[in-house]
Motif scaffolding. Structure first.
Motif, short mmCIF file in Angstrom:
data_model
loop_
_atom_site.label_atom_id
_atom_site.label_comp_id
_atom_site.label_asym_id
_atom_site.label_seq_id
_atom_site.Cartn_x
_atom_site.Cartn_y
_atom_site.Cartn_z
N ARG A 35 0.12 1.02 -8.24
CA ARG A 35 0.99 2.20 -8.32
C ARG A 35 1.21 2.81 -6.94
O ARG A 35 2.33 3.21 -6.59
CB ARG A 35 0.39 3.25 -9.25
CG ARG A 35 0.65 2.99 -10.71
CD ARG A 35 0.34 4.21 -11.56
NE ARG A 35 -1.02 4.70 -11.40
CZ ARG A 35 -2.07 4.24 -12.07
NH1 ARG A 35 -1.92 3.27 -12.97
NH2 ARG A 35 -3.27 4.74 -11.87
N ILE A 36 0.16 2.87 -6.14
CA ILE A 36 0.28 3.43 -4.79
C ILE A 36 1.22 2.57 -3.94
O ILE A 36 2.09 3.09 -3.23
CB ILE A 36 -1.10 3.57 -4.12
CG1 ILE A 36 -1.92 4.64 -4.86
CG2 ILE A 36 -0.97 3.91 -2.64
CD1 ILE A 36 -3.39 4.66 -4.48
N ARG A 38 3.66 0.61 -5.01
CA ARG A 38 5.04 0.79 -5.49
C ARG A 38 5.60 2.14 -5.06
O ARG A 38 6.76 2.23 -4.64
CB ARG A 38 5.11 0.63 -7.00
CG ARG A 38 5.04 -0.81 -7.47
CD ARG A 38 5.35 -0.95 -8.95
NE ARG A 38 4.41 -0.21 -9.79
CZ ARG A 38 3.21 -0.65 -10.16
NH1 ARG A 38 2.80 -1.84 -9.73
NH2 ARG A 38 2.42 0.08 -10.93
N ARG A 39 4.80 3.19 -5.18
CA ARG A 39 5.24 4.54 -4.81
C ARG A 39 5.65 4.60 -3.34
O ARG A 39 6.60 5.28 -2.97
CB ARG A 39 4.12 5.55 -5.08
CG ARG A 39 4.54 6.99 -4.90
CD ARG A 39 3.41 7.98 -5.16
NE ARG A 39 2.63 7.66 -6.33
CZ ARG A 39 1.30 7.71 -6.39
NH1 ARG A 39 0.59 8.06 -5.34
NH2 ARG A 39 0.66 7.41 -7.50
N ARG A 40 4.93 3.89 -2.49
CA ARG A 40 5.24 3.88 -1.05
C ARG A 40 6.21 2.78 -0.66
O ARG A 40 6.43 2.53 0.52
CB ARG A 40 3.95 3.77 -0.25
CG ARG A 40 3.07 4.98 -0.46
CD ARG A 40 1.87 4.97 0.39
NE ARG A 40 1.05 6.14 0.12
CZ ARG A 40 0.18 6.62 0.96
NH1 ARG A 40 0.01 6.03 2.12
NH2 ARG A 40 -0.52 7.67 0.65
N GLU A 41 6.76 2.13 -1.69
CA GLU A 41 7.75 1.05 -1.50
C GLU A 41 7.25 -0.05 -0.57
O GLU A 41 7.94 -0.51 0.32
CB GLU A 41 9.07 1.64 -1.01
CG GLU A 41 9.70 2.60 -2.00
CD GLU A 41 11.01 3.19 -1.53
OE1 GLU A 41 11.42 2.89 -0.39
OE2 GLU A 41 11.61 3.94 -2.31
#
Length: 107
Positions: A35-36, A38-41
């Motif tokens: 998730r981290i 993905r969140r930071r692309e």
């Protein structure tokens, strides 16, 4: 980014193992790490199909079995936990059905 810049495996598991090696506490779960990222692309999927670069590989003609083999070293592959392994794939170029032209049957 440290693993990526060293051209190492840099998925969720590799990051978790690196954190274990650095003795980080508490270790986040794989889904949390994902998730981290993905969140930071910091994730991306391969776009499109593979397109060959046009490089010609050397070809040794073989007409009989066990004359010529192609060998690929595959890895590192990772099992559950920090267990890394490699596998050696060998193909006999004379008997490999993908390398032979069988033609077609005429009725």
């Amino acid at each position: 980014m440290n693993l990526y810049n060293k051209e190492l495996f840099c998925g969720n598991q590799a990051i978790q193992w690196a954190m274990t090696d650095m003795q980080v506490q508490p270790i986040p779960s794989l889904s949390t790490i994902g998730r981290i990222l993905r969140r930071r692309e910091l994730t991306h999927r391969r776009t499109g199909r593979y397109s060959p670069k046009g490089k010609k590989y050397p070809e040794l003609p073989s007409r009989e079995a066990n004359q010529t083999h192609q060998v690929d070293m595959v890895g590192p592959c990772y099992l559950t936990g920090p267990i890394k392994f490699y596998s050696l794939h060998t193909v006999d170029t004379a008997t490999n059905p993908h390398a032979c032209d069988f033609g077609h049957n005429e009725a």
